[in-house]
Design an enzyme around this catalytic site. Structure first.
Site, PDB file in Angstrom:
ATOM      1  N   ASN A 136       0.806  -1.214   0.000  1.00 22.23           N
ATOM      2  CA  ASN A 136       0.000   0.000   0.000  1.00 22.23           C
ATOM      3  C   ASN A 136       0.845   1.272   0.000  1.00 22.23           C
ATOM      4  OD1 ASN A 136      -2.222  -1.593  -0.079  1.00 22.23           O
ATOM      5  ND2 ASN A 136      -2.961  -1.122   1.983  1.00 22.23           N
TER       6      ASN A 136
ATOM      7  N   ASN B 112      -4.748   2.002   4.181  1.00 23.97           N
ATOM      8  CA  ASN B 112      -4.024   1.632   5.397  1.00 23.97           C
ATOM      9  C   ASN B 112      -2.589   1.220   5.104  1.00 23.97           C
ATOM     10  OD1 ASN B 112      -5.612   1.976   7.733  1.00 23.97           O
ATOM     11  ND2 ASN B 112      -6.964   0.316   7.066  1.00 23.97           N
TER      12      ASN B 112
ATOM     13  N   ASP C  92     -13.383   5.057  13.249  1.00 20.58           N
ATOM     14  CA  ASP C  92     -13.214   4.885  14.696  1.00 20.58           C
ATOM     15  C   ASP C  92     -14.305   5.629  15.463  1.00 20.58           C
ATOM     16  OD1 ASP C  92     -10.860   3.449  14.130  1.00 20.58           O
ATOM     17  OD2 ASP C  92      -9.694   5.309  14.106  1.00 20.58           O
TER      18      ASP C  92
ATOM     19  N   HIS D 288      -4.843   5.457  13.819  1.00 19.91           N
ATOM     20  CA  HIS D 288      -5.906   4.648  13.210  1.00 19.91           C
ATOM     21  C   HIS D 288      -5.507   3.178  13.120  1.00 19.91           C
ATOM     22  CE1 HIS D 288      -9.460   3.793  10.911  1.00 19.91           C
ATOM     23  NE2 HIS D 288      -8.791   3.471   9.812  1.00 19.91           N
TER      24      HIS D 288
ATOM     25  N   MET E  37     -16.354   1.442   6.257  1.00 16.94           N
ATOM     26  CA  MET E  37     -15.313   2.417   5.920  1.00 16.94           C
ATOM     27  C   MET E  37     -15.788   3.355   4.824  1.00 16.94           C
ATOM     28  SD  MET E  37     -12.253   3.456   6.719  1.00 16.94           S
ATOM     29  CE  MET E  37     -12.667   5.161   6.317  1.00 16.94           C
TER      30      MET E  37
END
Length: 339
Positions: free
Chosen positions: A118, A143, A174, A201, A251
């Site tokens: 990522n 992420n 969150d 996070h 998400m």
């Protein structure tokens, strides 16, 4: 707080949004054909503040665009192929860019396990943004956010285009989880629950400030279990999906909600959201990115609010958070230097 939910429900009350209800605003989604990107793009199509929706991915973006373009709201939708011209056209003129691109987490994987793949994806997309839409507000979902946001900052610094007021790590999931989970403990309406979540996070870097909620009485094992569930709620989804994905739908909702808040701020409203930004709050401890309450304005970050008064238990959580967060941030910076 839950304006996006109202936006979605309004679609059933009105056949279409009026194009005159909002100024022209282009939003680009990079990674639009993925597990987060598709539902996120759908929710953005329902938002009457978005006039132009640009969808980009390494495969499938034109198909996703064709599909959601049939929804009877007045925004224009276009999908772009993974070519230099495609990403250029997707980004040119964008005021907001949302980046959910990347590989999903699988059972047994931590967010750090996602890093190498990522990190490269985010780095390359950040380069394209710095070239084609350097003034856009960037919303990073990919992420591990604790590391990918610093990666984007370093790329923009290298290009001479960095504006810390316009770079956001989306930690809204969150917040969404915390309000839902505390409502389940207390049998209340989750829409009425406001739970500040600060730090980062991932895992222990996620610090819910329960003492600042309507339920500071939660203590002992109930508190420990609630905090753990907020910190590791993503694991719950990964396990339940049994290798078939991670938290994509929730998400997407969280990303669309944060984008909606920025769109409201661009129209002159003051909106407060917890988000991971370059912050002075713990810079002396070597942690110069941190999630806390942020007032959003037309230019992005308007005001960063301190964590405020916390109890002894939360102080210990914050210490553990800062220790890990410092390493995560440096990991992102080191990646850019080495690559």
């Amino acid at each position: 707080m839950f304006a996006l939910r109202n936006t979605v429900s309004n679609i059933f009350q009105k056949r279409a949004f009026s194009a005159s209800a909002s100024q022209a605003t282009k939003v680009a989604v990079l990674g639009a054909a993925g597990g987060i990107g598709q539902p996120l793009s759908l929710l953005l199509k329902l938002n009457n503040k978005v006039s132009d929706l640009a969808l980009y991915d390494i495969r499938g973006a034109p198909g996703v665009a064709a599909d959601i373009s049939h929804i009877n709201t007045d925004s224009k939708v276009a999908g772009y192929n993974p070519t230099p011209e495609g990403i250029r056209d997707a980004l040119t003129g964008a005021e907001i860019v949302v980046i959910p691109a990347g590989v999903p987490r699988k059972p047994g994987m931590t967010r750090d396990d996602l890093f190498n793949t990522n990190a490269s994806i985010v780095r390359d997309l950040a380069k394209a943004c710095a070239e084609h839409c350097p003034e856009a507000k960037l919303l990073i979902i990919s992420n591990p956010v604790n590391s990918t946001v610093p990666i984007v900052s370093e790329v923009f610094k290298a290009a001479g285009k960095y504006d810390p007021k316009k770079l956001f790590g989306v930690t809204t999931l969150d917040i969404v989880r915390a309000s839902r989970f505390i409502s389940q403990v207390k049998s209340t309406d989750p829409a009425a629950e406001v739970v500040p979540v600060v730090g980062g996070h991932s895992g222990v870097t996620i610090v819910p400030i329960l003492s600042q909620t309507s339920h500071p009485d939660i203590s002992g094992e109930a508190r420990d279990a609630l905090v753990n569930r907020i910190q590791f709620g993503g694991d719950e989804v990964v396990k339940a999906k049994d290798g078939a994905g991670s938290a994509t739908l929730s998400m997407a909702f969280a990303g669309a909600r944060f984008a909606d808040s920025l769109l409201k701020a661009a129209e002159g409203q003051e909106v407060v959201e917890c988000t991971f930004v370059e912050s002075p709050l713990y810079a002396k401890e070597g942690v110069d990115f941190f999630a806390s309450k942020v007032t959003l304005g037309k230019e992005g970050v308007k005001e960063i609010h301190p964590v405020g008064q916390i109890n002894e238990y939360e102080t210990e959580l914050l210490k553990a958070c800062l220790n890990d967060l410092k390493k995560n941030i440096q990991k992102g910076r080191d990646f850019v230097k080495s690559n």
